[in-house]
Write a protein that holds these residues in place. Structure first.
Motif, PDB file in Angstrom:
ATOM      1  N   ALA A  28       0.902  -1.098   0.100  1.00  0.00           N
ATOM      2  CA  ALA A  28      -0.038   0.008  -0.247  1.00  0.00           C
ATOM      3  C   ALA A  28       1.008   1.265  -0.078  1.00  0.00           C
ATOM      4  O   ALA A  28       1.995   1.364   0.480  1.00  0.00           O
ATOM      5  N   ILE A  29       0.478   2.207  -0.760  1.00  0.00           N
ATOM      6  CA  ILE A  29       1.071   3.641  -0.570  1.00  0.00           C
ATOM      7  C   ILE A  29      -0.051   4.762  -0.003  1.00  0.00           C
ATOM      8  O   ILE A  29      -1.271   4.634  -0.893  1.00  0.00           O
ATOM      9  N   TYR A  30       0.255   5.541   0.788  1.00  0.00           N
ATOM     10  CA  TYR A  30      -0.720   6.312   1.461  1.00  0.00           C
ATOM     11  C   TYR A  30      -0.079   7.898   1.176  1.00  0.00           C
ATOM     12  O   TYR A  30       1.035   7.765   1.601  1.00  0.00           O
ATOM     13  N   VAL A  31      -0.835   8.592   0.507  1.00  0.00           N
ATOM     14  CA  VAL A  31      -0.354  10.133   0.350  1.00  0.00           C
ATOM     15  C   VAL A  31      -1.353  10.947   1.214  1.00  0.00           C
ATOM     16  O   VAL A  31      -2.408  10.885   1.344  1.00  0.00           O
ATOM     17  N   GLY A  32      -0.611  11.708   2.246  1.00  0.00           N
ATOM     18  CA  GLY A  32      -1.401  12.404   3.119  1.00  0.00           C
ATOM     19  C   GLY A  32      -2.055  13.769   2.254  1.00  0.00           C
ATOM     20  O   GLY A  32      -1.605  14.165   1.363  1.00  0.00           O
ATOM     21  N   ALA A  33      -2.463  14.490   3.147  1.00  0.00           N
ATOM     22  CA  ALA A  33      -3.059  15.825   2.615  1.00  0.00           C
ATOM     23  C   ALA A  33      -1.828  17.020   2.492  1.00  0.00           C
ATOM     24  O   ALA A  33      -0.966  16.739   3.411  1.00  0.00           O
ATOM     25  N   PRO A  34      -2.032  17.988   1.451  1.00  0.00           N
ATOM     26  CA  PRO A  34      -0.976  18.674   1.259  1.00  0.00           C
ATOM     27  C   PRO A  34      -0.865  19.795   2.555  1.00  0.00           C
ATOM     28  O   PRO A  34      -1.883  20.081   3.300  1.00  0.00           O
ATOM     29  N   ASP A  35       0.349  19.860   2.833  1.00  0.00           N
ATOM     30  CA  ASP A  35       0.897  21.000   3.887  1.00  0.00           C
ATOM     31  C   ASP A  35       1.590  22.114   3.411  1.00  0.00           C
ATOM     32  O   ASP A  35       2.614  21.844   2.548  1.00  0.00           O
ATOM     33  N   LYS A  36       0.979  23.001   3.419  1.00  0.00           N
ATOM     34  CA  LYS A  36       1.769  24.581   2.868  1.00  0.00           C
ATOM     35  C   LYS A  36       2.387  25.355   3.664  1.00  0.00           C
ATOM     36  O   LYS A  36       2.791  26.495   3.665  1.00  0.00           O
ATOM     37  N   SER A  37       2.662  24.984   4.983  1.00  0.00           N
ATOM     38  CA  SER A  37       3.143  25.740   6.252  1.00  0.00           C
ATOM     39  C   SER A  37       4.539  26.249   5.943  1.00  0.00           C
ATOM     40  O   SER A  37       4.807  27.182   6.343  1.00  0.00           O
ATOM     41  N   SER A  38       5.404  25.413   5.011  1.00  0.00           N
ATOM     42  CA  SER A  38       6.746  26.007   4.633  1.00  0.00           C
ATOM     43  C   SER A  38       6.627  26.670   3.594  1.00  0.00           C
ATOM     44  O   SER A  38       7.650  27.350   3.168  1.00  0.00           O
ATOM     45  N   GLY A  39       5.611  27.211   2.881  1.00  0.00           N
ATOM     46  CA  GLY A  39       5.559  27.881   1.860  1.00  0.00           C
ATOM     47  C   GLY A  39       5.382  26.965   0.505  1.00  0.00           C
ATOM     48  O   GLY A  39       5.361  27.593  -0.520  1.00  0.00           O
ATOM     49  N   LYS A  40       5.637  25.817   0.412  1.00  0.00           N
ATOM     50  CA  LYS A  40       5.627  24.980  -0.571  1.00  0.00           C
ATOM     51  C   LYS A  40       4.818  23.904  -0.251  1.00  0.00           C
ATOM     52  O   LYS A  40       4.629  23.417   0.981  1.00  0.00           O
ATOM     53  N   ARG A  41       4.218  23.192  -1.174  1.00  0.00           N
ATOM     54  CA  ARG A  41       3.080  22.608  -1.035  1.00  0.00           C
ATOM     55  C   ARG A  41       3.980  20.953  -0.817  1.00  0.00           C
ATOM     56  O   ARG A  41       4.831  20.558  -1.893  1.00  0.00           O
ATOM     57  N   GLN A  42       3.770  20.220   0.359  1.00  0.00           N
ATOM     58  CA  GLN A  42       4.242  18.933   0.683  1.00  0.00           C
ATOM     59  C   GLN A  42       3.136  17.997   1.100  1.00  0.00           C
ATOM     60  O   GLN A  42       2.381  18.272   1.695  1.00  0.00           O
ATOM     61  N   HIS A  43       3.541  16.630   0.714  1.00  0.00           N
ATOM     62  CA  HIS A  43       2.632  15.655   1.014  1.00  0.00           C
ATOM     63  C   HIS A  43       3.584  14.610   1.913  1.00  0.00           C
ATOM     64  O   HIS A  43       4.632  14.387   1.568  1.00  0.00           O
ATOM     65  N   LYS A  44       2.855  14.000   2.938  1.00  0.00           N
ATOM     66  CA  LYS A  44       3.496  12.865   3.584  1.00  0.00           C
ATOM     67  C   LYS A  44       3.108  11.636   2.905  1.00  0.00           C
ATOM     68  O   LYS A  44       1.888  11.485   2.757  1.00  0.00           O
ATOM     69  N   ILE A  45       4.113  10.988   2.568  1.00  0.00           N
ATOM     70  CA  ILE A  45       3.769   9.790   1.807  1.00  0.00           C
ATOM     71  C   ILE A  45       4.396   8.444   2.566  1.00  0.00           C
ATOM     72  O   ILE A  45       5.591   8.616   3.134  1.00  0.00           O
ATOM     73  N   GLU A  46       3.592   7.261   2.863  1.00  0.00           N
ATOM     74  CA  GLU A  46       3.976   6.150   3.667  1.00  0.00           C
ATOM     75  C   GLU A  46       3.894   5.120   2.574  1.00  0.00           C
ATOM     76  O   GLU A  46       2.632   4.708   1.880  1.00  0.00           O
ATOM     77  N   ILE A  47       4.789   4.229   2.402  1.00  0.00           N
ATOM     78  CA  ILE A  47       5.038   3.216   1.872  1.00  0.00           C
ATOM     79  C   ILE A  47       5.106   1.962   2.627  1.00  0.00           C
ATOM     80  O   ILE A  47       5.823   1.857   3.471  1.00  0.00           O
ATOM     81  N   TYR A  48       4.056   1.049   2.584  1.00  0.00           N
ATOM     82  CA  TYR A  48       3.801  -0.190   3.455  1.00  0.00           C
ATOM     83  C   TYR A  48       4.385  -1.326   2.411  1.00  0.00           C
ATOM     84  O   TYR A  48       3.988  -1.465   1.227  1.00  0.00           O
TER      85      TYR A  48
END
Length: 66
Positions: A28-48
């Protein structure tokens, strides 16, 4: 875990990710909601991984030391 180790040995000379390797190694691969707190759009990705579960990226990136 034994199945994961056997699959990893089979693909240790892999130079690029192939569909077959992805199907054999990843459950499985899970992609989290986007986080823009650093000024750039980032996603947390977890690979199982099949047979091993989630392995943090920092552990995967460590090199073996002798």
């Amino acid at each position: 875990m034994e199945k994961f180790i056997q699959n990893a040995k089979h693909y240790q000379e892999l130079n690029s990710l192939t569909p077959d390797a992805l199907r054999d190694m990843v459950s499985a691969i899970y992609v989290g909601a986007p986080d823009k707190s650093s000024g750039k759009r980032q996603h947390k990705i977890e690979i199982y991984y099949d047979g091993a579960g989630f392995i943090p990226l920092n552990l995967l990136m460590q090199r073996e030391t002798a």
